[in-house]
Design a protein around this motif. Sequence first.
Motif, PDB file in Angstrom:
ATOM      1  N   VAL A 177      49.796  28.004  31.140  1.00 33.52           N
ATOM      2  CA  VAL A 177      49.017  29.619  31.204  1.00 33.52           C
ATOM      3  C   VAL A 177      48.184  30.273  32.211  1.00 33.52           C
ATOM      4  CG1 VAL A 177      48.620  30.143  28.665  1.00 33.52           C
ATOM      5  CG2 VAL A 177      46.948  29.161  29.621  1.00 33.52           C
ATOM      6  N   LEU A 178      47.962  31.029  32.437  1.00 35.90           N
ATOM      7  CA  LEU A 178      47.692  31.582  34.029  1.00 35.90           C
ATOM      8  C   LEU A 178      47.229  32.938  33.935  1.00 35.90           C
ATOM      9  CD1 LEU A 178      48.367  31.614  37.847  1.00 35.90           C
ATOM     10  CD2 LEU A 178      48.002  33.990  36.771  1.00 35.90           C
ATOM     11  N   GLU A 179      45.915  32.834  34.104  1.00 32.22           N
ATOM     12  CA  GLU A 179      44.889  34.084  33.811  1.00 32.22           C
ATOM     13  C   GLU A 179      44.092  34.841  35.415  1.00 32.22           C
ATOM     14  OE1 GLU A 179      41.735  36.154  31.188  1.00 32.22           O
ATOM     15  OE2 GLU A 179      40.745  34.277  31.389  1.00 32.22           O
ATOM     16  N   TYR A 180      44.620  36.187  35.415  1.00 32.10           N
ATOM     17  CA  TYR A 180      43.986  36.528  37.355  1.00 32.10           C
ATOM     18  C   TYR A 180      42.787  37.948  37.004  1.00 32.10           C
ATOM     19  CZ  TYR A 180      45.311  39.250  41.313  1.00 32.10           C
ATOM     20  OH  TYR A 180      45.325  40.101  41.967  1.00 32.10           O
ATOM     21  N   SER A 181      42.624  38.072  37.676  1.00 31.40           N
ATOM     22  CA  SER A 181      41.329  39.170  37.993  1.00 31.40           C
ATOM     23  C   SER A 181      42.095  40.115  38.669  1.00 31.40           C
ATOM     24  CB  SER A 181      40.275  38.639  37.756  1.00 31.40           C
ATOM     25  OG  SER A 181      39.227  39.460  37.684  1.00 31.40           O
ATOM     26  N   GLU A 182      42.245  41.355  38.726  1.00 28.68           N
ATOM     27  CA  GLU A 182      42.519  42.166  40.135  1.00 28.68           C
ATOM     28  C   GLU A 182      41.557  42.132  40.720  1.00 28.68           C
ATOM     29  OE1 GLU A 182      44.147  46.380  40.939  1.00 28.68           O
ATOM     30  OE2 GLU A 182      45.170  44.969  38.880  1.00 28.68           O
ATOM     31  N   THR A 183      39.921  42.468  40.104  1.00 27.29           N
ATOM     32  CA  THR A 183      38.816  42.383  40.205  1.00 27.29           C
ATOM     33  C   THR A 183      38.363  41.441  41.738  1.00 27.29           C
ATOM     34  OG1 THR A 183      38.818  43.789  38.519  1.00 27.29           O
ATOM     35  CG2 THR A 183      36.426  43.062  39.838  1.00 27.29           C
ATOM     36  N   THR A 184      38.639  40.177  40.907  1.00 24.62           N
ATOM     37  CA  THR A 184      37.862  39.497  42.165  1.00 24.62           C
ATOM     38  C   THR A 184      38.863  38.548  43.075  1.00 24.62           C
ATOM     39  OG1 THR A 184      38.146  37.734  40.520  1.00 24.62           O
ATOM     40  CG2 THR A 184      36.545  38.933  40.213  1.00 24.62           C
ATOM     41  N   GLY A 185      40.446  38.547  42.370  1.00 29.66           N
ATOM     42  CA  GLY A 185      41.247  38.057  43.529  1.00 29.66           C
ATOM     43  C   GLY A 185      41.477  36.615  42.756  1.00 29.66           C
ATOM     44  N   VAL A 186      40.740  36.090  41.939  1.00 25.33           N
ATOM     45  CA  VAL A 186      40.708  34.603  41.039  1.00 25.33           C
ATOM     46  C   VAL A 186      41.563  34.265  40.325  1.00 25.33           C
ATOM     47  CG1 VAL A 186      39.414  33.281  39.561  1.00 25.33           C
ATOM     48  CG2 VAL A 186      38.168  34.139  42.023  1.00 25.33           C
ATOM     49  N   VAL A 187      42.168  33.410  40.305  1.00 27.24           N
ATOM     50  CA  VAL A 187      43.921  32.810  39.040  1.00 27.24           C
ATOM     51  C   VAL A 187      42.887  31.943  37.775  1.00 27.24           C
ATOM     52  CG1 VAL A 187      44.959  33.763  39.710  1.00 27.24           C
ATOM     53  CG2 VAL A 187      44.605  31.505  39.829  1.00 27.24           C
ATOM     54  N   ARG A 188      43.074  31.489  36.966  1.00 30.77           N
ATOM     55  CA  ARG A 188      42.557  30.172  36.488  1.00 30.77           C
ATOM     56  C   ARG A 188      43.769  30.258  35.224  1.00 30.77           C
ATOM     57  NH1 ARG A 188      37.135  31.493  32.679  1.00 30.77           N
ATOM     58  NH2 ARG A 188      38.655  33.259  32.023  1.00 30.77           N
TER      59      ARG A 188
END
Length: 411
Positions: free
Chosen positions: A216-227
Amino acid sequence: MKPLSYPDILLGLPVDETLTTFLTRAGLPLPEGFAWSDDAACTKRLIAAIQACPDQGVRDRIAAGLHTSAQLSGQSGKQALFQAARADSAVLLALIQCRSDMHRAFWMFVHQPLLFEQAGDIEYADQYIPQAQQHDVGVQLPVRRDAESLADFCAAIKAFYQQELGCGEVCIAHLMDRASGTQLLSVHAKDLATQRVEFDGTELQRRVGSPTIHMVLEYSETTGVVRTVIKGGAKYQQMLVDAFAIHLLGVDQVHAERIKQPTLDLTGLRLGFQVPQALDDGFLTLQVKSLTMLAPDRSFKVELTAMASADHACVTELAADHFPSDNPLQRGWEIQAARINLYYPPEAGRSRGKVIAVEVTRRGRLNLHKYDEKLRAQLEGYLIELGIMQPQQRLSPQVVAPVELVGVAVE
């Protein structure tokens, strides 16, 4: 906890249209003129009919379905079910009208199997994402959702596993927007074939099958961070981040940098958990339940825990009372971890109120992911007020986005 048997699960479900649909699909034969009624007596007759069914396949289908649905009957499953259904008001209403968490999970399993699978992916992510590796991809771009981009992403995953492990002939990816404003990508790749000895009805057979490699990958468009959560070392983590950035963000050259887990400052707990806002939010009592501390020379660690007999007193108060001259909290010992209990007032007719437990470590581990978004935001606010967290360290941006689910398979 002892796992539930299928009769236990049935006894926790109402005898309604959902249950009759499930049993009919499974092919359960019932006596002519079977007396349907929504009570325990009818459920017991259904259990007896299942146990007396001569077709082992029917019994297995019923037991397997009930146990599968029960996997999302806990608190985390409930949250996942509502997240998966948030784009469909009719499904949301149906979930709200269900009588229990068990009923809610079973209803979704029977009537909305695709959303049920999506909820399973959400729960999986919520369970492991808090311990995931984080990378800053350096851009804040919307995720591409077209079939071609998803196919290219899956093809990259497939090529990697074929080269590394000789597997991955099939890759399936699902992309959805989460209520927190992040995008969740759940990927299943086909692992190497195995043989397992299993019963098929009454026959013992050696089956050939391929497990799934789940990532799984989670991405925040607001911060540009992926987990990312994926089995394997840094090479596997980097592969997943690169494939996502190239094919789903449209980045030509990836310069993703791994983000170390933020260090949290727990010194604010030396005087207890004093947050007036928490009392305004409806909590009755605030307690630092336990502290783990490290000696200044880092040669010795100690844990202090307030017992139930302390009547919700903070462990910081108890330490001051029992160590008037050598309190480690006043001698430079470093707080490494803490458990904080927040108590709601008891409901009418009950002697004990609900307890919200916050677990936090200096190295940045938090258990806030187990709570719904409203409560999680409140708890983050308390930690920020105490100086334990900084505002930019919130688990996710408080942005609301619609849900969309798309999927593609590459063979």
